[in-house]
Design an enzyme around this catalytic site. Structure first.
Site, short mmCIF file in Angstrom:
data_model
loop_
_atom_site.label_atom_id
_atom_site.label_comp_id
_atom_site.label_asym_id
_atom_site.label_seq_id
_atom_site.Cartn_x
_atom_site.Cartn_y
_atom_site.Cartn_z
N GLU A 110 -6.94 -7.14 -0.87
CA GLU A 110 -7.46 -6.94 0.49
C GLU A 110 -8.89 -6.46 0.43
O GLU A 110 -9.27 -5.65 -0.41
CB GLU A 110 -6.64 -5.92 1.27
N GLU B 128 0.82 -1.22 0.00
CA GLU B 128 0.00 0.00 0.00
C GLU B 128 0.86 1.28 0.00
O GLU B 128 0.71 2.15 0.86
CB GLU B 128 -0.95 0.02 1.20
#
Length: 686
Positions: free
Chosen positions: A321, A165
């Site tokens: 995710e 991320e």
């Protein structure tokens, strides 16, 4: 697909990672370092029972692997990989560079990031690194190489998960190291200081720079900061972090050329230009945390999924995710009700995902994410959530034939990070005009009509689309201007929103020659000229009238428009410009373009896009009730997905085929339970 993205290592993709499985990917993040070693075997057994075949491992393990500077502890990781392999679970192995150990900042405080106010951040969260730090860069490269060399031949290795991320917490740093790299970036971009002065418009407010040494990041000042300086800073900051990723990828491709490489995106993260980042991915992976508390949240999920598919040129992608139920970081973390997790996961598959994963496998006992949902909650295997996780695993096994097929969209919605950054800089006619709101409004309208849309870059190839929707294109390059013009004149249908075509890539107003109103590059294409903007105060509403007698609602923005050949489809009812155009259509070449000089209420946007799609010859794959989503994945077989987001049962008419989730032959009326779905492998035609 239409973005200017080309996969760097085209022979490797998500299928490379999944091929040994002969199935869709299923799993989540696994953090065994948080648990005693005796738990690992139990986890692997439960994963196997739940149908898990792919996990992301080692994302936040730097401190465990390198407990002190230069040390290496791989023994525990060896054992985890071996346990997972014995249970048939493949590994998306992280480079562990997402969160440096505390010892790095202790040794070198300058490795920590600095805010625009000059505050150096501290240790205690994650991603606490300056993107320009030599200490961080060298340490991450060493760790990546050691991991690659150790596990290159491990049979569990399916893919590399680089960092995690990027930009989630830090997408810019204002320290002196970043300032120096910014100056170098500017020198490469402009070649000399005078070219930069011209681009930045430094004749304004006596901002002329005599040397590169005088140039700084847009740190905190006593008023409006030079807008082009801010825009270039955004571009630099995205590129600067991309260098971190590229440095690790170079090592991984050198040592393990047979293993695909990716990092996980964050959907619509403002700080990173994902069109540019997408070129570096062997496959697109993204994290999507749709808020169950939002009305019709499934439409937000569809937008994020469409972005992931579009960034990868339509290739299958990974939902890296999501949450099984609730998250931990919203003020109020609303749970996913029974059936919603399954429905939204398979919505991702419907929109092109070949892997469905979660954060995380086992819920943490300690730390900031201990109340974040997990595949295995604190309550253990008998909980509702885990039983739904097991059910989803079975569903994905039944859908394995879908893998490798693709979504084919007939419409595109333009989205561009450069435009996003420029539109939302300060000192604009209205701070209420926000890029993602404009994008979402238009995508939702198409979604309500069950018309699948790609997202596209304004300079990308648009020829394959019958309809192109441009919610806003405030910043317009010459290439994008000509691209849209060629699309329309070549026979395409476009819908263009207000405050578009206003500035060039330097955020300089396009005046046109001869002068004559906005938007200078497209006045003849649109058959009109915009003379004035009238931003609307909050809670102010407008109404429009159509020649057919319809009354449409609008707000946020109005424009004083002079038609110059355009057909008027709706006029304003209020203001001194009452009776003047609000919505127009103009034929250009073989195509046509609609223009909207205000923000239409949802009903008005539905009216407009229904007309545009009808004239473009686009129809949905199936006629269904409201709240039911339909789209098709195409490949060796075509797969029709029908998702019922309503709480009540619906009946739809489906073509003949095999319904994969039940195994039943279907044709004609098909009942679908509330928050349920059907996936029909259609019979071959002819």
């Amino acid at each position: 697909m239409t973005s200017p993205v080309s996969t760097t290592n085209a022979r490797l993709n998500l299928d490379t990672a999944l091929h040994p499985l002969n199935a869709l990917g299923y799993g989540g993040d696994y953090n065994p370092e948080q648990w005693p070693e005796e738990v690992w075997a139990e986890d692997a057994r439960l994963m196997q029972e739940a149908g898990v075949n792919l996990i992301s491992l080692g994302i936040f393990s730097w401190a465990k692997i390198e407990p002190t500077p230069g040390a290496r502890d791989f023994g525990w990781l060896d054992r985890v990989l071996d346990v997972l392999h014995r249970h048939g679970v493949r590994v998306n192995l992280a480079t562990a560079t997402a969160s440096p150990p505390p010892w790095m900042a202790h040794q070198d405080p300058d490795s920590l990031p600095v805010t625009a106010d000059g505050v150096r951040l501290s240790v205690g969260a994650r991603q606490q690194y300056c993107p320009s730090s030599k200490t961080y860069r060298e340490g991450s490269r060493r760790l990546t190489r050691d991991l690659a060399e150790r596990y290159a031949q491990h049979p569990a290795l399916a893919a590399w998960h680089v960092n995690n991320e990027y930009g989630c917490h830090i997408w810019e740093c204002f320290c002196e190291a970043c300032a120096g790299r910014f100056r170098t970036w500017l020198d490469r971009k402009y070649g000399d200081i005078e070219a930069m002065n011209a681009a930045w418009g430094t004749a304004f407010w006596s901002q002329h720079y005599a040397s590169w040494e005088e140039v700084n990041p847009p740190r905190r000042v006593n008023g409006f900061i030079n807008p082009t300086q801010q825009l270039d800073w955004r571009r630099f900051s995205s590129d600067n972090i991309l260098e971190l990723y590229s440095a690790e990828v170079e090592i991984l491709r050198e040592v393990t050329p047979q293993v695909p490489v990716a990092t996980n995106f964050l959907g619509f993260l403002k700080g990173l230009d994902y069109w540019k980042w997408g070129r570096q991915q062997d496959f697109i992976a993204t994290d999507v945390y749709t808020d169950p508390g939002e009305p019709e949240a499934f439409r937000d999920g569809a937008l994020s999924y469409d972005l992931a598919r579009s960034l990868g040129l339509g290739a299958p992608w990974a939902l890296m995710e999501q949450t099984s139920s609730l998250v931990n970081w919203r003020p109020v973390n609303v749970m996913k009700r029974p059936g919603v997790m399954r429905l939204w996961s398979l919505q991702a598959v419907a929109r092109g995902a070949d892997a469905v994963m979660f954060f995380q496998w086992r819920a943490s006992r300690a730390g900031a994410e201990k109340y974040h949902g997990a595949m295995l909650p604190h309550g253990g295997p008998e909980t509702r959530v885990h039983q739904e996780i097991r059910g989803l695993g079975q569903d994905l096994l039944r859908l394995k034939a879908v893998r490798g097929s693709r979504v084919r969209a007939k419409a595109a919605v333009l989205h561009d990070w450069d435009n996003w950054w420029a539109l939302e800089l300060d000192s604009k006619p209205s701070a209420s005009v926000r890029q993602l709101e404009r994008l979402s409004e238009h995508h939702r309208a198409l979604h309500r009509m069950n018309l699948t849309a790609d997202l596209a870059h304004p300079e990308g190839d648009l020829k394959g689309y019958r309809l192109v929707v441009i919610p806003n294109q405030y910043l317009l390059t010459d290439r994008a201007a000509e691209n849209v013009r060629s699309y329309v004149e070549g026979g395409g249908t476009a819908v263009l929103g207000f405050f578009s075509g206003i500035v060039d890539e330097h955020d300089h107003v396009r005046l046109g020659n001869p002068a004559g109103g906005y938007p200078a590059p497209w006045r003849d294409l649109l058959g009109l000229s915009v003379d004035e903007f009238d931003p609307q105060p909050t809670d102010t509403s407008l109404t429009l009238s159509t020649p057919e007698g319809l009354t449409l609602g609008a707000d946020l923005w109005a424009e004083v428009i002079r038609p110059q050949g355009a057909e008027v489809l709706a006029t304003f009812n209020e203001g001194f410009y009452a009776g003047s155009p609000a919505v127009t259509r103009h034929r250009a070449g073989l195509g046509q373009i609609f223009y909207v000089g205000t923000r239409l209420a949802p009903e008005g946007l539905d009216w407009l896009l229904a007309r545009a799609t009808r004239e473009a010859g686009i129809t949905p794959d199936l006629g269904v009730p409201s709240g039911v989503e339909v789209l098709t994945r195409c490949g060796e077989h075509d797969f029709l997905f029908v998702l019922n987001h309503n709480p009540h049962e619906v009946t739809v008419e489906v073509p003949a085929g095999l319904e994969l989730l039940s195994g039943d032959r279907v044709s004609g009326p098909l009942s679908i339970a509330g928050t349920g779905l059907a996936v029909v492998q259609l019979d071959a035609q002819g």
